[in-house]
Design a protein around this motif. Structure first.
Motif, PDB file in Angstrom:
ATOM      1  N   LEU A   1      40.944   2.114 -40.222  1.00  0.00           N
ATOM      2  CA  LEU A   1      39.846   2.197 -40.357  1.00  0.00           C
ATOM      3  C   LEU A   1      38.888   1.849 -39.004  1.00  0.00           C
ATOM      4  CD1 LEU A   1      37.207   2.334 -42.265  1.00  0.00           C
ATOM      5  CD2 LEU A   1      37.424  -0.231 -42.152  1.00  0.00           C
ATOM      6  N   LEU A   2      39.552   1.050 -38.059  1.00  0.00           N
ATOM      7  CA  LEU A   2      38.910   0.953 -36.916  1.00  0.00           C
ATOM      8  C   LEU A   2      38.971   2.027 -35.994  1.00  0.00           C
ATOM      9  CD1 LEU A   2      40.165  -2.785 -36.323  1.00  0.00           C
ATOM     10  CD2 LEU A   2      37.757  -2.096 -36.947  1.00  0.00           C
ATOM     11  N   VAL A   3      39.975   2.897 -35.960  1.00  0.00           N
ATOM     12  CA  VAL A   3      40.521   3.882 -34.964  1.00  0.00           C
ATOM     13  C   VAL A   3      39.823   5.192 -35.480  1.00  0.00           C
ATOM     14  CG1 VAL A   3      42.354   5.143 -34.113  1.00  0.00           C
ATOM     15  CG2 VAL A   3      42.432   2.603 -34.265  1.00  0.00           C
ATOM     16  N   ALA A   4      39.383   5.155 -36.876  1.00  0.00           N
ATOM     17  CA  ALA A   4      39.111   6.808 -37.500  1.00  0.00           C
ATOM     18  C   ALA A   4      37.573   7.165 -36.608  1.00  0.00           C
ATOM     19  CB  ALA A   4      38.745   6.485 -38.693  1.00  0.00           C
ATOM     20  N   PRO A   5      36.805   6.464 -36.207  1.00  0.00           N
ATOM     21  CA  PRO A   5      35.771   7.063 -35.566  1.00  0.00           C
ATOM     22  C   PRO A   5      36.082   7.792 -34.116  1.00  0.00           C
ATOM     23  CG  PRO A   5      35.035   4.964 -36.335  1.00  0.00           C
ATOM     24  CD  PRO A   5      36.321   5.125 -36.529  1.00  0.00           C
ATOM     25  N   ILE A   6      37.203   7.080 -33.531  1.00  0.00           N
ATOM     26  CA  ILE A   6      37.604   7.632 -32.209  1.00  0.00           C
ATOM     27  C   ILE A   6      38.557   8.992 -32.458  1.00  0.00           C
ATOM     28  CG2 ILE A   6      39.314   7.195 -30.169  1.00  0.00           C
ATOM     29  CD1 ILE A   6      38.701   4.029 -30.701  1.00  0.00           C
ATOM     30  N   ALA A   7      39.168   9.164 -33.547  1.00  0.00           N
ATOM     31  CA  ALA A   7      40.168   9.993 -33.698  1.00  0.00           C
ATOM     32  C   ALA A   7      38.845  11.474 -34.145  1.00  0.00           C
ATOM     33  CB  ALA A   7      41.095   9.954 -35.065  1.00  0.00           C
ATOM     34  N   ALA A   8      38.065  10.966 -35.051  1.00  0.00           N
ATOM     35  CA  ALA A   8      37.090  12.091 -35.271  1.00  0.00           C
ATOM     36  C   ALA A   8      36.339  12.747 -33.958  1.00  0.00           C
ATOM     37  CB  ALA A   8      36.022  11.360 -36.341  1.00  0.00           C
ATOM     38  N   ASN A   9      35.936  11.698 -33.255  1.00  0.00           N
ATOM     39  CA  ASN A   9      35.362  12.031 -32.085  1.00  0.00           C
ATOM     40  C   ASN A   9      36.166  13.340 -31.082  1.00  0.00           C
ATOM     41  OD1 ASN A   9      33.114  12.242 -30.074  1.00  0.00           O
ATOM     42  ND2 ASN A   9      34.245  10.816 -28.861  1.00  0.00           N
ATOM     43  N   LEU A  10      37.398  12.890 -31.060  1.00  0.00           N
ATOM     44  CA  LEU A  10      38.301  13.485 -30.015  1.00  0.00           C
ATOM     45  C   LEU A  10      38.783  14.717 -30.902  1.00  0.00           C
ATOM     46  CD1 LEU A  10      40.937  10.588 -29.174  1.00  0.00           C
ATOM     47  CD2 LEU A  10      39.281  11.909 -27.741  1.00  0.00           C
ATOM     48  N   SER A  11      38.680  14.713 -32.103  1.00  0.00           N
ATOM     49  CA  SER A  11      39.135  15.967 -32.729  1.00  0.00           C
ATOM     50  C   SER A  11      38.053  17.306 -32.587  1.00  0.00           C
ATOM     51  CB  SER A  11      38.870  15.876 -34.496  1.00  0.00           C
ATOM     52  OG  SER A  11      37.671  15.610 -34.819  1.00  0.00           O
ATOM     53  N   ASN A  12      36.910  17.013 -31.816  1.00  0.00           N
ATOM     54  CA  ASN A  12      36.231  18.276 -31.472  1.00  0.00           C
ATOM     55  C   ASN A  12      36.161  18.420 -29.936  1.00  0.00           C
ATOM     56  OD1 ASN A  12      34.684  18.198 -34.116  1.00  0.00           O
ATOM     57  ND2 ASN A  12      33.384  16.344 -33.340  1.00  0.00           N
ATOM     58  N   ARG A  13      37.119  17.864 -29.427  1.00  0.00           N
ATOM     59  CA  ARG A  13      37.407  18.142 -28.025  1.00  0.00           C
ATOM     60  C   ARG A  13      38.505  18.244 -27.314  1.00  0.00           C
ATOM     61  NH1 ARG A  13      34.487  13.204 -24.912  1.00  0.00           N
ATOM     62  NH2 ARG A  13      35.342  12.005 -26.589  1.00  0.00           N
ATOM     63  N   VAL A  14      39.751  18.138 -28.394  1.00  0.00           N
ATOM     64  CA  VAL A  14      40.885  17.940 -28.069  1.00  0.00           C
ATOM     65  C   VAL A  14      41.776  18.863 -28.760  1.00  0.00           C
ATOM     66  CG1 VAL A  14      43.154  16.554 -27.401  1.00  0.00           C
ATOM     67  CG2 VAL A  14      41.030  15.563 -27.207  1.00  0.00           C
ATOM     68  N   ASP A  15      42.753  19.511 -28.341  1.00  0.00           N
ATOM     69  CA  ASP A  15      43.620  20.521 -29.143  1.00  0.00           C
ATOM     70  C   ASP A  15      44.195  19.700 -30.498  1.00  0.00           C
ATOM     71  OD1 ASP A  15      45.600  22.076 -30.387  1.00  0.00           O
ATOM     72  OD2 ASP A  15      46.388  22.756 -28.514  1.00  0.00           O
TER      73      ASP A  15
END
Length: 509
Positions: A322-336
């Protein structure tokens, strides 16, 4: 009479708040039921007089029924409308939850869990669909966030709630707790959601394909669940089930590939990105789900944990996710996305390796920290693999591809649980035989006598020690194999091409 329109009438103010709460709670309840029973299996098995490995049928039956129901969701929505289907599925879910709670035998509870899974299957995609309809377009990101929050937090509370209810009340309440929630959500739907009913459309269903799907999946799951107790292929029933599963699967594939309107659109497998992502998803999620089933059983059966504390230990995975999900979602738009999936799955494999050092004397934090660390990798895996799979298919295939991903993810959890439970038991037996020869010696007897054990209790003490240590060694073996499966899944994702486009919010369902 309900308004039926392709352009939904959005809600506002208090009606919007209450409708969103009802949809969110409904989704939370269904996702909760995928994990709430994990820590309660020992309680249920003991109450109805079956072995713990048979008790896992309570988990696999729900998953299989939920998976089989996925191809029906689109047809049922077109035929009855999203709101009517939502209300009907909730009523069925509540009814079967009550029947599960009053069950007194394994066949009864498995049968009613099947019913619960069939009714729960459509609820997850329908709640997301309706959530997106009741919010204005400019606030649909907020709607998706609310829905996603219930999906992520439910697995955290499932083990904890299951443990607390089983220890302090009884295992029956892990099912009865659904009733007040379902009743409240049904009332909210009847009062608030009728204006946003979806339009009815002409729909047909591939009855033959659906029947073939049910036949081969049922035969496969029965073979996996019964095989260990019936000596596998030395038993005529297991051989018959294996033949039915193999032939049924072959005929099912041939039928669906030639049917104009298939129940399961297998043609999407022509896309390399979709195929690679689905195979990686099946390997990784099946492995993840099976460990979530085995850990609470081992903690209670061999380490003396209550269901409550087993729930606390396993719930840490959801907290970090739950804590890491926002970071993963943000990176999904910028990283392969392939890199994110590979990282997430490799992380899951690394945390599995941490568990290969667990032992019978481990303290709570030795057990809980790998769970906490595991959750870090989950959002990177789950968010990005959907992007890879769905971006690989044609736009008009998104719905079919999303349904197929959901179907195979759920099925892989059920199949994986049956396979790994059998492997775990076999490894326990093998370790038990080896340890008996090493511990049942004159030196061991002399040591125990020097510690004050009388000769009459020494044999029992050795047997208890052997049983506990054999189970611990078997658990280590399971996590070693699990780490290997995660590493394979991490490499498989590189067979997919780099996603060429972003997927709109809500496309996964």
């Amino acid at each position: 009479m309900a308004t039926q329109s392709e352009q939904p009438v959005t809600l506002s103010g208090l009606p919007l708040l209450l409708a969103a709460l009802g949809l969110g709670l409904s989704n939370f309840m269904v996702v909760l039921d995928t994990t709430i029973a994990n820590v309660s299996v020992p309680h249920i098995s003991g109450a109805i007089g079956v072995a713990p490995d048979q008790g896992t049928w309570i988990i696999t039956s729900y998953s299989v029924a939920e998976a089989v129901c996925v191809p029906l969701t689109g047809f049922l929505t077109a035929r009855f409308g999203s709101v009517k289907l939502f209300i009907g599925a909730l009523i069925g879910f509540a009814l079967f939850s009550f029947l599960c709670g009053i069950s007194t035998s394994l066949p009864e509870i498995v049968l009613f869990r099947l019913g619960q899974g069939f009714c729960g299957g459509p609820l997850m995609p329908i709640t997301q669909t309706l959530m997106m309809r009741i919010f204005p377009k400019e606030r649909q990101g907020q709607a998706l966030g609310i829905w996603s929050m219930t999906t992520v937090t439910a697995p955290i509370f499932g083990p904890i709630l299951g443990g607390v209810l089983s220890d302090n009340w009884s295992w029956h309440w892990i099912f009865f707790v659904n009733l007040p929630v379902a009743i409240a959500c049904i009332a909210a739907a009847i009062l608030l959601l009728r204006p946003v009913e979806t339009a009815l459309r002409p729909a047909r269903i591939d009855r033959s394909g659906l029947a073939l799907l049910v036949v081969w999946i049922a035969a496969l799951q029965l073979m996996l669940d019964l095989g260990h107790d019936r000596d596998w292929f030395n038993n005529h029933l297991i051989i018959a089930l294996a033949v039915i599963a193999a032939v049924g699967f072959a005929v099912f594939c041939a039928w669906e590939l030639t049917e104009e309107h298939p129940a399961v659109n297998l043609r999407v497998f022509r896309h390399r990105g979709f195929t690679a992502s689905v195979i990686a998803l099946a390997f990784a999620f099946g492995t993840f789900f099976t460990t979530a089933v085995i850990i609470p059983q081992w903690l209670q059966a061999d380490l003396g944990y209550t269901a409550t504390w087993a729930g606390y230990a396993t719930a840490f995975t959801g907290v970090s996710a739950l804590l890491v999900a926002p970071i993963a979602a943000n990176l999904s738009n910028r990283v392969d996305a392939r890199f994110l999936v590979c990282f997430g799955v490799l992380w899951l494999g690394a945390t599995s390796l941490l568990r290969t050092h667990w032992f019978s004397g481990a303290d709570f934090w030795t057990l809980a920290i790998p769970q906490l660390l595991q959750g870090v990798g989950m959002p990177f895996f789950f968010i990005s693999i959907t992007t890879i799979g769905l971006s690989a298919v044609d736009p008009d295939e998104l719905e079919s591809a999303a349904g197929l991903m959901s179907f195979l993810r759920t099925l892989s959890g059920a199949v994986g649980t049956s396979i790994v439970t059998t492997y775990w038991d076999n490894q326990t037996r093998a370790a038990h035989s080896e340890l008996v020869g090493k511990l049942n010696t004159d030196d061991t007897v002399a040591t125990l006598q020097s510690q004050g054990f009388d000769p009459g209790s020494i044999t029992g003490q050795i047997e208890r020690l052997v049983g506990t240590e054999a189970s611990s060694l078997a658990t280590n073996h399971v996590f070693l194999v699990s780490a290997g499966m995660f590493f394979v899944a991490a490499m498989l994702i590189w067979a997919a091409p780099k996603p060429a486009r972003q997927i709109e919010p809500g496309a996964a369902h």
